[in-house]
Structures are given as structure tokens and as C-alpha cells.
Design a protein around this motif. Structure first.
Motif, PDB file in Angstrom:
ATOM      1  N   THR A  57       1.063  -1.263  -0.009  1.00  0.00           N
ATOM      2  CA  THR A  57       0.114  -0.007  -0.004  1.00  0.00           C
ATOM      3  C   THR A  57       0.893   1.240   0.120  1.00  0.00           C
ATOM      4  N   THR A  58       2.160   1.241   0.154  1.00  0.00           N
ATOM      5  CA  THR A  58       2.922   2.290   0.064  1.00  0.00           C
ATOM      6  C   THR A  58       4.309   1.977  -0.649  1.00  0.00           C
ATOM      7  N   MET A  59       4.875   2.980  -1.330  1.00  0.00           N
ATOM      8  CA  MET A  59       6.156   2.927  -2.196  1.00  0.00           C
ATOM      9  C   MET A  59       7.099   2.266  -1.497  1.00  0.00           C
ATOM     10  N   ASP A  60       7.353   2.160  -0.035  1.00  0.00           N
ATOM     11  CA  ASP A  60       8.259   1.806   0.537  1.00  0.00           C
ATOM     12  C   ASP A  60       8.051   0.167   0.507  1.00  0.00           C
ATOM     13  N   GLN A  61       6.878  -0.255   0.780  1.00  0.00           N
ATOM     14  CA  GLN A  61       6.741  -1.772   0.609  1.00  0.00           C
ATOM     15  C   GLN A  61       6.901  -2.108  -0.526  1.00  0.00           C
ATOM     16  N   ALA A  62       6.330  -1.428  -1.716  1.00  0.00           N
ATOM     17  CA  ALA A  62       6.431  -1.937  -3.083  1.00  0.00           C
ATOM     18  C   ALA A  62       7.943  -2.211  -3.367  1.00  0.00           C
ATOM     19  N   ALA A  63       8.849  -1.222  -2.903  1.00  0.00           N
ATOM     20  CA  ALA A  63      10.305  -1.152  -3.137  1.00  0.00           C
ATOM     21  C   ALA A  63      10.785  -2.608  -2.470  1.00  0.00           C
ATOM     22  N   SER A  64      10.488  -2.509  -1.211  1.00  0.00           N
ATOM     23  CA  SER A  64      10.921  -3.831  -0.804  1.00  0.00           C
ATOM     24  C   SER A  64      10.586  -5.119  -1.313  1.00  0.00           C
ATOM     25  N   LEU A  65       9.312  -5.092  -1.697  1.00  0.00           N
ATOM     26  CA  LEU A  65       8.887  -6.268  -2.647  1.00  0.00           C
ATOM     27  C   LEU A  65       9.719  -6.528  -3.861  1.00  0.00           C
ATOM     28  N   LEU A  66       9.944  -5.474  -4.592  1.00  0.00           N
ATOM     29  CA  LEU A  66      10.715  -5.346  -5.827  1.00  0.00           C
ATOM     30  C   LEU A  66      12.131  -5.930  -5.578  1.00  0.00           C
ATOM     31  N   PHE A  67      12.920  -5.574  -4.612  1.00  0.00           N
ATOM     32  CA  PHE A  67      14.107  -5.836  -3.941  1.00  0.00           C
ATOM     33  C   PHE A  67      14.043  -7.622  -3.813  1.00  0.00           C
ATOM     34  N   GLY A  68      13.199  -7.853  -3.356  1.00  0.00           N
ATOM     35  CA  GLY A  68      12.882  -9.628  -3.257  1.00  0.00           C
ATOM     36  C   GLY A  68      12.836 -10.199  -4.570  1.00  0.00           C
ATOM     37  N   VAL A  69      12.180  -9.592  -5.536  1.00  0.00           N
ATOM     38  CA  VAL A  69      12.046 -10.207  -6.836  1.00  0.00           C
ATOM     39  C   VAL A  69      13.229 -10.462  -7.357  1.00  0.00           C
ATOM     40  N   TYR A  70      14.304  -9.518  -7.139  1.00  0.00           N
ATOM     41  CA  TYR A  70      15.576 -10.077  -7.877  1.00  0.00           C
ATOM     42  C   TYR A  70      16.721 -10.745  -6.942  1.00  0.00           C
ATOM     43  N   SER A  71      16.420 -10.458  -5.635  1.00  0.00           N
ATOM     44  CA  SER A  71      17.479 -10.970  -4.753  1.00  0.00           C
ATOM     45  C   SER A  71      17.177 -12.443  -4.092  1.00  0.00           C
ATOM     46  N   VAL A  72      15.609 -12.713  -4.025  1.00  0.00           N
ATOM     47  CA  VAL A  72      15.302 -13.991  -3.596  1.00  0.00           C
ATOM     48  C   VAL A  72      14.623 -14.786  -4.474  1.00  0.00           C
ATOM     49  N   GLY A  73      13.896 -13.906  -5.353  1.00  0.00           N
ATOM     50  CA  GLY A  73      13.128 -14.536  -6.593  1.00  0.00           C
ATOM     51  C   GLY A  73      14.094 -14.776  -7.768  1.00  0.00           C
ATOM     52  N   ASP A  74      13.179 -14.817  -8.968  1.00  0.00           N
ATOM     53  CA  ASP A  74      13.881 -14.972 -10.305  1.00  0.00           C
ATOM     54  C   ASP A  74      12.810 -14.646 -11.458  1.00  0.00           C
ATOM     55  N   ASP A  75      12.991 -15.019 -12.601  1.00  0.00           N
ATOM     56  CA  ASP A  75      12.256 -14.542 -13.728  1.00  0.00           C
ATOM     57  C   ASP A  75      10.830 -15.297 -13.501  1.00  0.00           C
ATOM     58  N   ARG A  76      10.626 -16.208 -12.724  1.00  0.00           N
ATOM     59  CA  ARG A  76       9.314 -16.798 -12.662  1.00  0.00           C
ATOM     60  C   ARG A  76       8.427 -15.778 -12.054  1.00  0.00           C
ATOM     61  N   ALA A  77       8.893 -14.571 -11.586  1.00  0.00           N
ATOM     62  CA  ALA A  77       8.023 -13.507 -10.948  1.00  0.00           C
ATOM     63  C   ALA A  77       7.309 -12.691 -12.441  1.00  0.00           C
ATOM     64  N   VAL A  78       7.953 -12.913 -13.549  1.00  0.00           N
ATOM     65  CA  VAL A  78       7.061 -12.309 -14.718  1.00  0.00           C
ATOM     66  C   VAL A  78       5.688 -13.310 -14.922  1.00  0.00           C
ATOM     67  N   ASP A  79       4.837 -12.405 -14.948  1.00  0.00           N
ATOM     68  CA  ASP A  79       3.386 -13.131 -14.985  1.00  0.00           C
ATOM     69  C   ASP A  79       2.656 -12.811 -16.440  1.00  0.00           C
ATOM     70  N   GLU A  80       2.998 -11.516 -16.635  1.00  0.00           N
ATOM     71  CA  GLU A  80       2.392 -11.011 -18.137  1.00  0.00           C
ATOM     72  C   GLU A  80       3.325  -9.950 -18.810  1.00  0.00           C
ATOM     73  N   THR A  81       3.520  -9.863 -19.847  1.00  0.00           N
ATOM     74  CA  THR A  81       4.282  -9.029 -20.629  1.00  0.00           C
ATOM     75  C   THR A  81       3.222  -8.413 -22.008  1.00  0.00           C
ATOM     76  N   TRP A  82       3.245  -7.058 -21.964  1.00  0.00           N
ATOM     77  CA  TRP A  82       2.151  -6.267 -22.760  1.00  0.00           C
ATOM     78  C   TRP A  82       3.021  -5.527 -23.648  1.00  0.00           C
ATOM     79  N   ILE A  83       2.831  -5.537 -24.971  1.00  0.00           N
ATOM     80  CA  ILE A  83       3.544  -4.947 -25.848  1.00  0.00           C
ATOM     81  C   ILE A  83       2.429  -3.793 -26.846  1.00  0.00           C
ATOM     82  N   TYR A  84       2.632  -2.460 -26.686  1.00  0.00           N
ATOM     83  CA  TYR A  84       1.924  -1.747 -27.547  1.00  0.00           C
ATOM     84  C   TYR A  84       0.542  -1.771 -26.938  1.00  0.00           C
ATOM     85  N   GLY A  85       0.058  -1.962 -25.443  1.00  0.00           N
ATOM     86  CA  GLY A  85      -1.217  -2.116 -25.246  1.00  0.00           C
ATOM     87  C   GLY A  85      -1.911  -3.670 -25.371  1.00  0.00           C
ATOM     88  N   LYS A  86      -1.169  -4.301 -25.786  1.00  0.00           N
ATOM     89  CA  LYS A  86      -1.840  -5.772 -25.889  1.00  0.00           C
ATOM     90  C   LYS A  86      -0.968  -7.133 -25.025  1.00  0.00           C
TER      91      LYS A  86
END
Ligand code: GUN
Ligand code: ZN
Length: 495
Positions: free
Chosen positions: A459-488
Motif C-alpha cells: 500500500t506504500t511505495m516503501d513496501q512496493a520497493a521492498s517487494l521489488l528488491f525481493g523479486v531479484y534477490s530472492v526470486g527470479d524470472d518466474r516473477a514475470v506473469d504477463e508482458t504487454w506490447i503496445y497495449g496488448k
């Protein structure tokens, strides 16, 4: 001309205005029917976090409940859901829950013709090129082999959340044509070019300078600025390029100043020592300066062994270094000096890259993972504990890749590095709607555990940033759920 009474003329003018106003309004309303929107939690950047040390959040934006409105691939509006929704009542809304939505990742240094040969064992750069890379890239002469390779390549890129690449073609135009055609099919914003090489390379792989010039010119005219394709004049590296070939690059650069120049620099100690000797200049950058290639849109890969003088000259020229830590570790090239590159006295534009297949991963999240570790090693070397005479506390700190610095580098920072920030890099209206949807618990089981200790849902920027650090320091590319190109949506995990 028949004279009209004044009041009649006024009525006629008013009627004409009404008609023309309504004809202006009609298509706008019809266009509103085509709007699409995404509702979810958005995180992007408006500035360079290295300019806000200690207050990096000032460089970012976070909307826990945000809305992105898209008109034919272009961002029309962005902001808190409560402010945007009432202005676009006709937009078709997709709601994405429990995810973080970021601008698409930019891979600023990658070799599509190495898709089938990543993870090649046991050699440093120069023998690795000879043993694995040149033989593999030679196969891309065959258009069928090239076409199949680029399809596989783009599938992997999208699965990693990468939406824009600055790519190296092979020496063969067929391969580069296959690349641009496939990127066009997927409507991706890409830059690429024929990789020119005519020294220290097998005969079968050489690009004679005249042929390099003619074919590069032909492909610039065919692809540059067509759809979302852009062209980079590509001298592969000064160690492998003759003065004649660099001269042809210079000629192309003068004729097509709008194109990028993409190359390698100071990657491995042996080539870094040899290249300036071969070109009769004082250092690696001098090889490219000699031919007038260094300026805005000049992008040089690796830069592990760049001197302070070269950094100062790159900064002054507005040139860019592409940073490839996964590759630098895999090939044993060295540790990129992130703290030096971000020195405010001579800040150099940066774009991060996988350098796949020198890099053994397609994922930009892996690049962050490895860059974090390289930065920490530099931090140790600069904190005075190893050698008090080299202590530099500010440079030591700038080497730490926190989540703000990390995701800025993959998005707005990368776009600025490529001089594409008028088109991509964040969610500003007018830019192209490429984005990635991250599931912060999507990695191995340890990720879900780690992330749930931070919060259930940010709910805060700080929490979002902490989660994002976890995405690359503990997680991996399995974090990528969807990729959108030019609105699709072009990629969905598990589909
Ligand atoms: N220098 C010249 N060519 C290459 C390449 O294909 N990969 C890397 N990492 N460095 C290079
Ligand atoms: Zn490379």
C-alpha cells in the motif's frame, strides 16, 4: 458576390462553427470506444535515483490503485484510479490484482544469434568467440535457421518481461532481416544492425568493409523508422575491426546521423590491451573517437576496464555504456564499476543488458541479481577495509543496487541511455504502452515466504520497493506473469 444581411451572416457563421465542432467531436467519441485501460498497482520512475541518494523514493511513482488508459498502443492517461476512471467511462478495463505493473524491461546489449549457444563452458572472451560463437553465428546465413532462431529468441525475451532490445546482428544481412521481420510481427520497439567484423576472425565470418557499407545502407533504408524498428550501425568491436571497416562506419554515421552506433568496449583485459595498439591510439575509446563515432546514441558494451579519462570523455560526449554483469561473471571478464559510472561529476548514461549468450540468462531480473553482487564486491573494495588508500565512501555507496536504482536502470534509465525516453521508459501519456506484470511471490517457494514477511499487498511505495528488491534477490524470472506490447498482452505465464 450576393450581399447578406448582417444577422443572417452571423447565424450562418454560428451554424458552420457548430457543424465543424460536432464533426470534430464525433470521431473523438468513436475513438473513445476503442480505449483500453488497465487497473492495478503501478510503479515507475520520473527521475534518476542516483540524483536522490538517501531519498530515492523521490525519483519514483507508486499508485497502489492506479489506472493506465491506452489509445491504439499509446498511453493516453495515467494516475490514481479514482481520478482517471470518471474521465474515460467507455474504456474497456482489465483489472490486474496482486501484481506490480512496471514499464517493460529494456535489454540494452544482447546477441540474438547466440540463442542456441548460451551456457558454453570454460573460456574467456576471445577463445569463447572462436570456439563457440563464430561457428554458431555462421549458421545464420541460412534464412530458415535464422527465422527459427529469432522466434525462439523473442519468446524468451517476452517471458522475461523484456519489451525493447538493442541487439547485435551477425555478419549476415539475412539474419538481421529475419530479426526485424519478427520484431515487426510482434510490434516491438527494437534496435539492431549487421555486426561488422573483418579481423581476428575466421574467413567464413568476415564482413568486407565495402559489403558491410552497402548492406548496412540497404537495411537502414529498408527498416530504420519502419514500424517500431530502428537501426544501429554496428562495428562489432575495435579488436575485430580494421581501420577500413571503422571508416565505413564513420561514413554511414555521417549519412544516417539519426541511427545508433552499437559496439563493445574494454570487456576483457587481453582485448583491452590489444585494440588501441592495433589502431594506434591511447586507449579503447580512442579507437572509436578516431572515426568520429562517439556522441549521443553511441552505445558501448561492458566497459569493465574503462579508465577515469575514458569515463570523463564518454560523459562529456553524451555517450552510453551498456552494463552486462551476468556476462562479465560468466566469461570472467571483471567487475563493472557502477559507483564510478554514476559519479555525479562525470555521470555516464547507462543501459543494462544480458549480453546473452555471453550472459547465460535471458532475464533482466538475473542482470539485477548479478549487478547487486558485483556492486557489493566493489563496495567492499572501496570501504577501506582492503586498502585504506583506495577508500571512497561515496563511490562505495553508489555501487549498492537498491530496488529504485535497479528498476530505474531497466526502465527509464535504460530508455535515457538509448535516447528513447521520448517513446518508452515510464507511464507518461504520449509514450508507448509496453509493460510487465510482476508476481512478487512468483519465484521459488522461498520467495513467497520472504515476501509475505514484508506485506500481503503493497500500500506504500516503501513496501512496493521492498517487494521489488525481493523479486531479484530472492526470486527470479518466474516473477514475470504477463508482458504487454503496445497495449496488448503478448505473454502470459503458463499459457
Ligand atoms: N565482443 C565481440 N563480440 C562479442 C560477443 O559476441 N560477445 C561478447 N560478450 N563480447 C564480444
Ligand atoms: Zn556483447
Amino acid at each position: 458576390m450576393i450581399k447578406q444581411p448582417r444577422f443572417k451572416k452571423a447565424i450562418l457563421t454560428a451554424l458552420t462553427m457548430l457543424v465543424s465542432m460536432s464533426s470534430l467531436m464525433l470521431p473523438a467519441q468513436a475513438a473513445d470506444d476503442n480505449l483500453v485501460a488497465v487497473r492495478g498497482s503501478f510503479f515507475d520512475f520520473t527521475d534518476d535515483p542516483w540524483k536522490h541518494i538517501g531519498h530515492e523514493e523521490e525519483s519514483a511513482r507508486f499508485f497502489a490503485d492506479g489506472m493506465l488508459v491506452i489509445d491504439n498502443g499509446i498511453i493516453k492517461a495515467f494516475g490514481p484510479y479514482s481520478e482517471i476512471v470518471s474521465k474515460y467511462p467507455k474504456a474497456k478495463v482489465t483489472t490486474i490484482q496482486d501484481r506490480l505493473i512496471l514499464p517493460g524491461f529494456i535489454d540494452g546489449h544482447v546477441h540474438f544469434p547466440q540463442t542456441r549457444v548460451l551456457g558454453a563452458y570454460g573460456q574467456q572472451l576471445l577463445p569463447w568467440l572462436q570456439q563457440w560463437i563464430f561457428p554458431e553465428e555462421t549458421k545464420y546465413k541460412d534464412p530458415t535457421y535464422a527465422k527459427e532462431g529469432v522466434k525462439h529468441y523473442f519468446d524468451n525475451m517476452l517471458a522475461g518481461g523484456t519489451t525493447t532490445v538493442l541487439d547485435y546482428g551477425t555478419a549476415f544481412p539475412t539474419a538481421v532481416e529475419a530479426f526485424f521481420d519478427e520484431a515487426g510481427n510482434r510490434n516491438m520497439r527494437v534496435i539492431c544492425g549487421i555486426g561488422g567484423i573483418d579481423r581476428n576472425v575466421p574467413k567464413t565470418f568476415m564482413t568486407p568493409p565495402d559489403m558491410f557499407y552497402t548492406e548496412s545502407k540497404r537495411l537502414i533504408e529498408k527498416y530504420h523508422g519502419k514500424g517500431r524498428n530502428l537501426y544501429a550501425i554496428t562495428p562489432r568491436f575495435a579488436y575485430g575491426d580494421s581501420p577500413e571497416l571503422l571508416q565505413k562506419c564513420s561514413q554511414l554515421h555521417k549519412e544516417f546521423p539519426d541511427c545508433w552506433v552499437n559496439t563493445h568496449i574494454s570487456e576483457n583485459p587481453t582485448e583491452t590491451r590489444s585494440a588501441p595498439l592495433e589502431h594506434g591510439v591511447r586507449d579503447y575509446l580512442g579507437c572509436y573517437e578516431k572515426y568520429g563515432l562517439v556522441g549521443p546514441k553511441f552505445v558501448a558494451g561492458h566497459g569493465v576496464w574503462l579508465s577515469d579519462s575514458e569515463y570523463a570523455r564518454l560523459s562529456k560526449a553524451g555517450a552510453t555504456v551498456s552494463v552486462c554483469p551476468v556476462s562479465n561473471l560468466f566469461l570472467g571478464s571483471g567487475l563493472f564499476r557502477l559507483g564510478r559510472a554514476t559519479d555525479p561529476n562525470s555521470r555516464v548514461r547507462l543501459v543494462f543488458g544480458t549480453d546473452m549468450g555471453g550472459g547465460n540468462r535471458f532475464s533482466m531480473l538475473s542482470v539485477l541479481d548479478q549487478m547487486y553482487k558485483v556492486g557489493m564486491c566493489n563496495n567492499t573494495m572501496l570501504d577501506g577495509s582492503l586498502d585504506p588508500s583506495r577508500q571512497d565512501d561515496s563511490a562505495a555507496e553508489r555501487n549498492k543496487l537498491n530496488a529504485y536504482r535497479a528498476f530505474y536502470s531497466l526502465t527509464l534509465g535504460g530508455a535515457q541511455g538509448l535516447y528513447l525516453d521520448d517513446k518508452i521508459g515510464n507511464f507518461e501519456p504520449g509514450k508507448e504502452a509496453d509493460f510487465v506484470v510482476l508476481d512478487w511471490k512468483g519465484g521459488p517457494p522461498a520467495t513467497a515466504w520472504h515476501q509475505s514477511l514484508i506485506c500481503d499487498r503493497p500500500t506504500t511505495m516503501d513496501q512496493a520497493a521492498s517487494l521489488l528488491f525481493g523479486v531479484y534477490s530472492v526470486g527470479d524470472d518466474r516473477a514475470v506473469d504477463e508482458t504487454w506490447i503496445y497495449g496488448k498482452r503478448q505473454y502470459k505465464k503458463g499459457k
